[in-house]
Design a protein around this motif. Structure first.
Motif, PDB file in Angstrom:
ATOM      1  N   PHE A  12       0.648  -1.469   0.230  1.00  0.00           N
ATOM      2  CA  PHE A  12      -0.075  -0.008  -0.373  1.00  0.00           C
ATOM      3  C   PHE A  12       1.171   1.260   0.279  1.00  0.00           C
ATOM      4  O   PHE A  12       0.841   2.524  -0.783  1.00  0.00           O
ATOM      5  CB  PHE A  12      -0.782   0.122   1.240  1.00  0.00           C
ATOM      6  N   GLY A  13       1.778   0.923   0.418  1.00  0.00           N
ATOM      7  CA  GLY A  13       2.356   2.405   0.871  1.00  0.00           C
ATOM      8  C   GLY A  13       3.350   2.689  -0.219  1.00  0.00           C
ATOM      9  O   GLY A  13       3.482   3.551  -0.188  1.00  0.00           O
ATOM     10  N   ALA A  14       4.084   1.920  -1.420  1.00  0.00           N
ATOM     11  CA  ALA A  14       4.506   1.836  -2.063  1.00  0.00           C
ATOM     12  C   ALA A  14       4.019   2.391  -3.184  1.00  0.00           C
ATOM     13  O   ALA A  14       4.173   3.076  -4.392  1.00  0.00           O
ATOM     14  CB  ALA A  14       5.364   0.189  -2.614  1.00  0.00           C
ATOM     15  N   ALA A  15       2.912   1.589  -3.562  1.00  0.00           N
ATOM     16  CA  ALA A  15       2.165   2.610  -4.182  1.00  0.00           C
ATOM     17  C   ALA A  15       1.116   3.949  -4.247  1.00  0.00           C
ATOM     18  O   ALA A  15       1.469   4.426  -5.053  1.00  0.00           O
ATOM     19  CB  ALA A  15       0.420   2.053  -3.763  1.00  0.00           C
ATOM     20  N   GLY A  16       1.244   4.524  -2.219  1.00  0.00           N
ATOM     21  CA  GLY A  16       1.376   5.291  -2.555  1.00  0.00           C
ATOM     22  C   GLY A  16       2.091   6.287  -2.759  1.00  0.00           C
ATOM     23  O   GLY A  16       2.089   7.543  -3.309  1.00  0.00           O
ATOM     24  N   ILE A  17       3.390   5.916  -2.401  1.00  0.00           N
ATOM     25  CA  ILE A  17       4.777   7.192  -3.497  1.00  0.00           C
ATOM     26  C   ILE A  17       3.916   7.252  -4.546  1.00  0.00           C
ATOM     27  O   ILE A  17       5.150   8.571  -5.230  1.00  0.00           O
ATOM     28  CB  ILE A  17       6.282   6.343  -2.520  1.00  0.00           C
ATOM     29  N   VAL A  18       4.277   5.944  -5.796  1.00  0.00           N
ATOM     30  CA  VAL A  18       3.790   6.045  -6.771  1.00  0.00           C
ATOM     31  C   VAL A  18       3.061   7.310  -6.999  1.00  0.00           C
ATOM     32  O   VAL A  18       3.366   8.198  -7.360  1.00  0.00           O
ATOM     33  CB  VAL A  18       3.319   5.099  -7.334  1.00  0.00           C
ATOM     34  N   GLY A  19       1.340   7.345  -6.850  1.00  0.00           N
ATOM     35  CA  GLY A  19       0.550   7.512  -6.821  1.00  0.00           C
ATOM     36  C   GLY A  19       1.521   9.496  -6.376  1.00  0.00           C
ATOM     37  O   GLY A  19       0.771   9.863  -6.781  1.00  0.00           O
TER      38      GLY A  19
END
Length: 393
Positions: A261-268
């Motif tokens: 979830f966090g990795a996706a958040g950074i991309v977002g």
């Protein structure tokens, strides 16, 4: 737009040292926001160690959130013309001292005092950092600098808790606080080496805060922050039971999934930051509609392991764009008053964290986890209507 500090020169170039300084600010933001939410994954072990219930232990999250919401608008007024570099260093040092006190706390009241100090650090650092990062680069690089600075907040919101929980699980909850204090010391060293003097361009007057709130564009941005963050936190605070009860995911898988979830958040953050620099209204509407759809669909499409994992990743991608998009809106809305406008937005962000988690708990206890997902969806959808009624600056 913001008048960037011209120590970078008239050329449209930025030295590597300046970019490293922006990154150091981002790591500082990561550390203070992680400090705010660190106890979330440690409530049970702390409660057992200090003889308090998990509900009482939850004060360790509520107290700093409420203190930060009060500190964010008041600190820029209180510090007057002080060099912002010195203030940032003092606030990070306070965060280090507070986490050392948490490590050594002999009882729960002392621990709550340490969390009060953390709240001061969070509200002050975040309200100043967002506006100062952009002073170190020419105007064309402002969206990128803002994205980097808020990437630290996004990473903290979704990576800080799993990391702290992992450290506490492998060692002891006290070591998690001590580790964060060590990170804070590294940030202090980086800011001393990299951050240039940042004198106040103009002291923030107390009257500037209500003046900014009377600005309809700033007011809309602050309201959007409250709705998006409040709706997200109402649901995300209970992400562990949601994944287990709705999607049938095992408890041991929750931690690794939160890292995803966090990795996706950074991309977002970076994807939305690029869009917000050109079309900030479109960015906020896209993020809010995406969050509304994800939360509304979770009880329906998230009823399997694969469905739950897929929606969680997309949820992280969407929420990663919230801080950078609303902050870009605020910066565009108040180019000549970045500190008071950012302070108001930071205050709302932290208040929304505290009240979102609190209201989510009431809904979960009185109704169900499904109801809290739909509540978050409704608040996110309402954000789009709010933004559509206001034209950005």
């Amino acid at each position: 737009m913001i008048t960037a500090e011209r120590a970078v020169g008239a050329e449209d170039r930025v030295s590597p040292k300046r970019w490293f300084a922006v990154v150091a600010v981002a790591v500082g933001t990561f550390s203070v926001v992680t400090a705010e939410q660190l106890p979330v994954g440690l409530l049970t072990s702390i409660g057992h160690a200090l003889g308090v219930s998990e509900g009482t232990a939850g004060l360790m999250v509520t107290v700093p959130g409420l203190v930060a919401s009060a500190t964010a608008p008041l600190l820029p007024v209180l510090i007057g013309r002080l060099d912002r570099r010195l203030v940032l260093l003092a606030l990070i040092t306070l965060m280090v001292a507070a986490n050392v006190l948490s490590f050594a706390a002999p009882n729960f009241p002392v621990l709550v005092v340490s969390r009060f100090l953390v709240g001061i650090s969070i509200g002050g650092f975040w309200s100043l950092a967002a506006g100062l990062a952009v002073r170190m680069v020419p105007e064309r690089y402002v969206p990128r600098a803002t994205t980097i600075a808020f990437g630290g907040a996004t990473a903290a919101n979704v990576l800080g808790v799993p990391a702290g929980t992992l450290i506490g699980g492998l060692t002891d909850w006290r070591i998690a606080f001590l580790s964060l204090a060590g990170l804070g010391l590294a940030v202090v060293a980086a800011l001393v080496l990299l951050l240039p003097p940042l004198p106040a361009t103009e002291p923030v007057r107390l009257r500037a805060l209500p003046e900014q709130f009377r600005n309809p564009v700033v007011r809309t941005g602050v309201l959007a922050t409250g709705l998006l963050v409040g709706g997200h936190m109402a649901a995300f605070t209970f992400i562990s039971p949601i994944l287990q009860n709705v999607s049938g995911i095992g408890e041991k898988a929750v931690g690794p999934l939160l890292l995803a979830f966090g990795a996706a958040g950074i991309v977002g953050t970076f994807v939305t930051g690029a869009l917000a620099g050109r079309r900030v209204r479109t960015a906020i509407i896209t993020v809010s509609l995406a969050l509304a759809a994800i939360l509304a669909l979770f009880p329906l499409a998230g009823g399997t392991v694969y469905g739950g994992v897929a929606l969680l990743i997309v949820w992280g991608l969407a929420f990663g764009g919230v801080p950078v998009s609303v902050q870009t809106w605020i910066l565009k809305a108040a180019p000549g008053a970045t500190e008071p406008a950012t302070a108001l937005n930071t205050s709302m962000f932290n208040l929304a964290i505290a009240l979102g988690a609190l209201s989510g708990g009431v809904i979960v206890d009185q109704v169900s986890t499904t109801a809290v997902l739909w509540t978050g969806a409704a608040l996110s959808a309402l954000t789009s209507l709010t933004i559509l009624r206001t034209r950005p600056a």
